[in-house]
Scaffold this motif. Sequence first.
Motif, PDB file in Angstrom:
ATOM      1  N   MET A 104      12.581  12.332   7.695  1.00  0.00           N
ATOM      2  CA  MET A 104      13.361  11.100   7.613  1.00  0.00           C
ATOM      3  C   MET A 104      12.766  10.073   8.572  1.00  0.00           C
ATOM      4  O   MET A 104      12.382  10.421   9.698  1.00  0.00           O
ATOM      5  N   THR A 105      12.669   8.843   8.126  1.00  0.00           N
ATOM      6  CA  THR A 105      12.147   7.788   9.002  1.00  0.00           C
ATOM      7  C   THR A 105      13.225   7.459  10.036  1.00  0.00           C
ATOM      8  O   THR A 105      14.368   7.161   9.680  1.00  0.00           O
ATOM      9  N   ILE A 106      12.842   7.487  11.297  1.00  0.00           N
ATOM     10  CA  ILE A 106      13.832   7.282  12.370  1.00  0.00           C
ATOM     11  C   ILE A 106      13.594   5.983  13.130  1.00  0.00           C
ATOM     12  O   ILE A 106      14.234   5.741  14.148  1.00  0.00           O
ATOM     13  N   THR A 107      12.671   5.146  12.621  1.00  0.00           N
ATOM     14  CA  THR A 107      12.410   3.845  13.228  1.00  0.00           C
ATOM     15  C   THR A 107      12.248   2.805  12.135  1.00  0.00           C
ATOM     16  O   THR A 107      11.939   3.136  10.983  1.00  0.00           O
ATOM     17  N   PRO A 108      12.429   1.537  12.463  1.00  0.00           N
ATOM     18  CA  PRO A 108      12.027   0.484  11.525  1.00  0.00           C
ATOM     19  C   PRO A 108      10.515   0.549  11.352  1.00  0.00           C
ATOM     20  O   PRO A 108       9.794   0.954  12.265  1.00  0.00           O
ATOM     21  N   PRO A 109       9.993   0.131  10.199  1.00  0.00           N
ATOM     22  CA  PRO A 109       8.551   0.199   9.989  1.00  0.00           C
ATOM     23  C   PRO A 109       7.809  -0.927  10.687  1.00  0.00           C
ATOM     24  O   PRO A 109       8.295  -2.053  10.777  1.00  0.00           O
ATOM     25  N   TYR A 110       6.632  -0.624  11.184  1.00  0.00           N
ATOM     26  CA  TYR A 110       5.688  -1.623  11.684  1.00  0.00           C
ATOM     27  C   TYR A 110       4.866  -2.057  10.475  1.00  0.00           C
ATOM     28  O   TYR A 110       4.276  -1.223   9.774  1.00  0.00           O
ATOM     29  N   GLN A 111       4.798  -3.358  10.207  1.00  0.00           N
ATOM     30  CA  GLN A 111       4.132  -3.842   8.994  1.00  0.00           C
ATOM     31  C   GLN A 111       3.172  -4.967   9.324  1.00  0.00           C
ATOM     32  O   GLN A 111       3.581  -6.092   9.589  1.00  0.00           O
ATOM     33  N   PHE A 112       1.905  -4.646   9.324  1.00  0.00           N
ATOM     34  CA  PHE A 112       0.896  -5.688   9.456  1.00  0.00           C
ATOM     35  C   PHE A 112      -0.381  -5.213   8.771  1.00  0.00           C
ATOM     36  O   PHE A 112      -0.469  -5.248   7.551  1.00  0.00           O
ATOM     37  N   SER A 113      -1.359  -4.742   9.526  1.00  0.00           N
ATOM     38  CA  SER A 113      -2.560  -4.229   8.870  1.00  0.00           C
ATOM     39  C   SER A 113      -2.222  -3.025   8.000  1.00  0.00           C
ATOM     40  O   SER A 113      -2.761  -2.850   6.909  1.00  0.00           O
ATOM     41  N   GLU A 114      -1.321  -2.173   8.508  1.00  0.00           N
ATOM     42  CA  GLU A 114      -0.857  -1.014   7.766  1.00  0.00           C
ATOM     43  C   GLU A 114       0.639  -0.883   7.987  1.00  0.00           C
ATOM     44  O   GLU A 114       1.206  -1.525   8.872  1.00  0.00           O
ATOM     45  N   ALA A 143      10.869  -4.107   3.196  1.00  0.00           N
ATOM     46  CA  ALA A 143      10.087  -2.976   3.693  1.00  0.00           C
ATOM     47  C   ALA A 143      10.052  -1.851   2.675  1.00  0.00           C
ATOM     48  O   ALA A 143      11.035  -1.566   2.003  1.00  0.00           O
ATOM     49  N   SER A 144       8.903  -1.187   2.582  1.00  0.00           N
ATOM     50  CA  SER A 144       8.770  -0.065   1.664  1.00  0.00           C
ATOM     51  C   SER A 144       9.268   1.229   2.289  1.00  0.00           C
ATOM     52  O   SER A 144       9.533   2.192   1.582  1.00  0.00           O
ATOM     53  N   LEU A 145       9.389   1.263   3.626  1.00  0.00           N
ATOM     54  CA  LEU A 145       9.865   2.453   4.337  1.00  0.00           C
ATOM     55  C   LEU A 145      10.957   2.073   5.334  1.00  0.00           C
ATOM     56  O   LEU A 145      10.764   2.149   6.543  1.00  0.00           O
ATOM     57  N   PRO A 146      12.120   1.641   4.852  1.00  0.00           N
ATOM     58  CA  PRO A 146      13.180   1.263   5.797  1.00  0.00           C
ATOM     59  C   PRO A 146      13.671   2.475   6.586  1.00  0.00           C
ATOM     60  O   PRO A 146      13.482   3.620   6.183  1.00  0.00           O
ATOM     61  N   GLN A 147      14.274   2.205   7.728  1.00  0.00           N
ATOM     62  CA  GLN A 147      14.793   3.277   8.580  1.00  0.00           C
ATOM     63  C   GLN A 147      15.818   4.115   7.818  1.00  0.00           C
ATOM     64  O   GLN A 147      16.532   3.624   6.948  1.00  0.00           O
ATOM     65  N   ASN A 148      15.842   5.429   8.141  1.00  0.00           N
ATOM     66  CA  ASN A 148      16.745   6.405   7.525  1.00  0.00           C
ATOM     67  C   ASN A 148      16.376   6.728   6.082  1.00  0.00           C
ATOM     68  O   ASN A 148      17.207   7.227   5.327  1.00  0.00           O
ATOM     69  N   SER A 149      15.134   6.443   5.705  1.00  0.00           N
ATOM     70  CA  SER A 149      14.650   6.855   4.387  1.00  0.00           C
ATOM     71  C   SER A 149      14.189   8.306   4.447  1.00  0.00           C
ATOM     72  O   SER A 149      13.701   8.781   5.475  1.00  0.00           O
TER      73      SER A 149
END
Length: 736
Positions: A104-114, A143-149
């Motif tokens: 499970m994603t436990i952080t907001p995603p970092y979105q820039f180069s990747e 975001a493609s991977l929001p937190q808690n996904s």
Amino acid sequence: MAQTTEEVVNSYECSPDKQQMVHKLSISLAGDTPSRKHSKEDILRRHYQNLQHLEGCAKASQVKQVILPSAYSPSSVPLDDLQKISLDDLKLETHHRGCFVTGMTITPPYQFSETITIIQDESGSVASLILGFQDDSLLNSGASLPQNSTVAIKEPYVQMNEDSGYVIRVDHPSDIAVLRGDDPAVSMIMQFVAEKKEISPMEWKKEGDRAYLERKYSSAIECYTQAIDAGLKECDQTFVNDAYRKRAFANLAAESFQNAKADILSSCPEEAVDSKACFTIGRAAYELREYEESKNYFEKALQATPNDVKARKEYNRALARIGEQESGNYDFEKMIASVSDRHVRLDHADFNKTSAIGPTAYAGRGVFTTRDVQAGEIILCEKAFCLPNMYSGDGPTDSVLYNFNNGSQTRKFAQVALFQQLVQKLYKNPHLNQRLLELYAGDYERSGKEGDMVDGVPIVDSFLIEAIRIKNCFSSPRISRNLMKRAPPVQEKELTSAVWTRAAYTNHSCVPNCGRAFIGDMIVVRALHFLPAGTEVTDQYLSPDASFMYRRNMFPQSWGFDCACPLCSAEKRSPDSAHQKRRDLATKIKTEATKVPISTKLSTTTIKHIERLTKKLEDLHEPGIYATLPRLLLVHPNIWLMEAHRASKNHAKTVKYALELLRNFGFVNALEVEFQFEKGGLVNSESFGALRYAAEAFEALGKLEGKEKCMDAARRMYVVLGGCDVGRDEFLASGE
């Protein structure tokens, strides 16, 4: 989280050199258990630090550094056939074939180069996860991977990483499944899958309705699918038919047009399709570019509801597209008027009735005429398969794509965007895979499973897509005719990068028989001279000022072929020493000529000096080789002399060097002013400009017959270079 004073560098945006160094070190540790020296708290702290750093600086001032690591194949195994392992079981530089991990994603995603996030599995272990194929700034859905996904990663690939000990890197979109954490429907799906909770068909449908109204179409589709499956078990066909129809509307909204058609037809027998269903199928068929089928369904909709304004409008649109497909007759004036900075993706059909793809004896497949084609006639008009609305001039770029497989650096941000958008397009539109995947990809080794459907999605190989992009993309302006201006504004010279899948089959010739023009995302290919049926259509890949020695090296290096066109075949007979002499002298002339700009009043001595050097260069071209062929190294000296004499108002010399320029582009009768589109002549903005300068000078000399012959040739050239004749007379009269 607090940020320490010594940690101010964004560690997610390290240089490619450093990434390559870490990558090499990682390879040397293949099979080892990753270091666990970084605690969960350290990994989270660094992630939030990087997020804070990104938010605190101007993104516009940063360069996105997109990395393609060593190529590896995407997973082609269904998730049910894979064995689940934990994050603690992962090994460095291993693709873990036959296995999958969840978290499970436990952080907001970092979105820039990747796109980078932190996942945690059931045991509490954490790992950094990188999506290397997607730039979320190009997407409209957040975001493609929001937190808690919740994510499931098939046959995960692991690399060493200094920040977190190791990262799971996903470069193929089909290798990861995501249940979004910002979607209420996900909790119901998770209860059904993980907790084995019984959910009624009606509950599934209601949750689907809710997700649809919230525009969360992928969740709506999943809920309706569960409703259909549950309804079938209960043998409630009326309920199932209604769920099929609702799923069709969700698929249509999600631009999954093939599935939308299938769902409507599953909801009722073909003969019982009502007006609303016909409209839905018609819209889906239209977006799939199946215009005849689209027209037929809109006809059925209008038979049931003759006063349906929307159906009538869509019916007329389908008729217009069919007319374009069949005849190649386009409303070019309307087409050009519709192009703007924000609108370059046009609503038009492809015309390919006069061409076909077939095998060649020397270069795989090519494009051939299916009937006699007259000079200036359309051979092909095609809508781009993928075109980012990102145009740039010669200024700095904000994106770089580093490919560790071939050491290349793609520094045009439109090309980086094109790669990323192609990956997403194939993943979301399985019916389009074949069109792109059939294109040439150099020596990239295919698995043969690309495009196959597994777990409901197509297998997408990002490395293959980049290999195809490199070999098949075109640079294009918004409107080609603007490039014919003598001094076009910077914004009119800006280019993007795009793929046209049919035009991509056109093979190269240094003396091509067709010319291409762009109007928004439409490419228009016209014949330069009469082409009998069965003639291979050829285009030009490199600019016409390229020397033979340069072209000889570039073609195998960039496209994997040796050019055997009439010019290259003839130039092979000239020794390298002769080519080198010509190239050295051409370089010298360029150096001498650029010392004093044309805008400055040139002395007669300077002009005569360049004339003598140019005559010397001309004499170095063997008559037995170049008698009827272009002499490309003479092009730029002739352009300089033509413009210098025009600036000095020496009209006779302007005519002389304008016609010399045309001759050096391969129009061998230009000196006698018997200009025709003939085999060997290169049609481009420079030859078009030469005709206009010659016409202008002829008029000043009172030689109106010469002027008219040049203007007639310019009119015909305009159609090829601009794609159509819209605005031609006004343009030629304006002196722009």
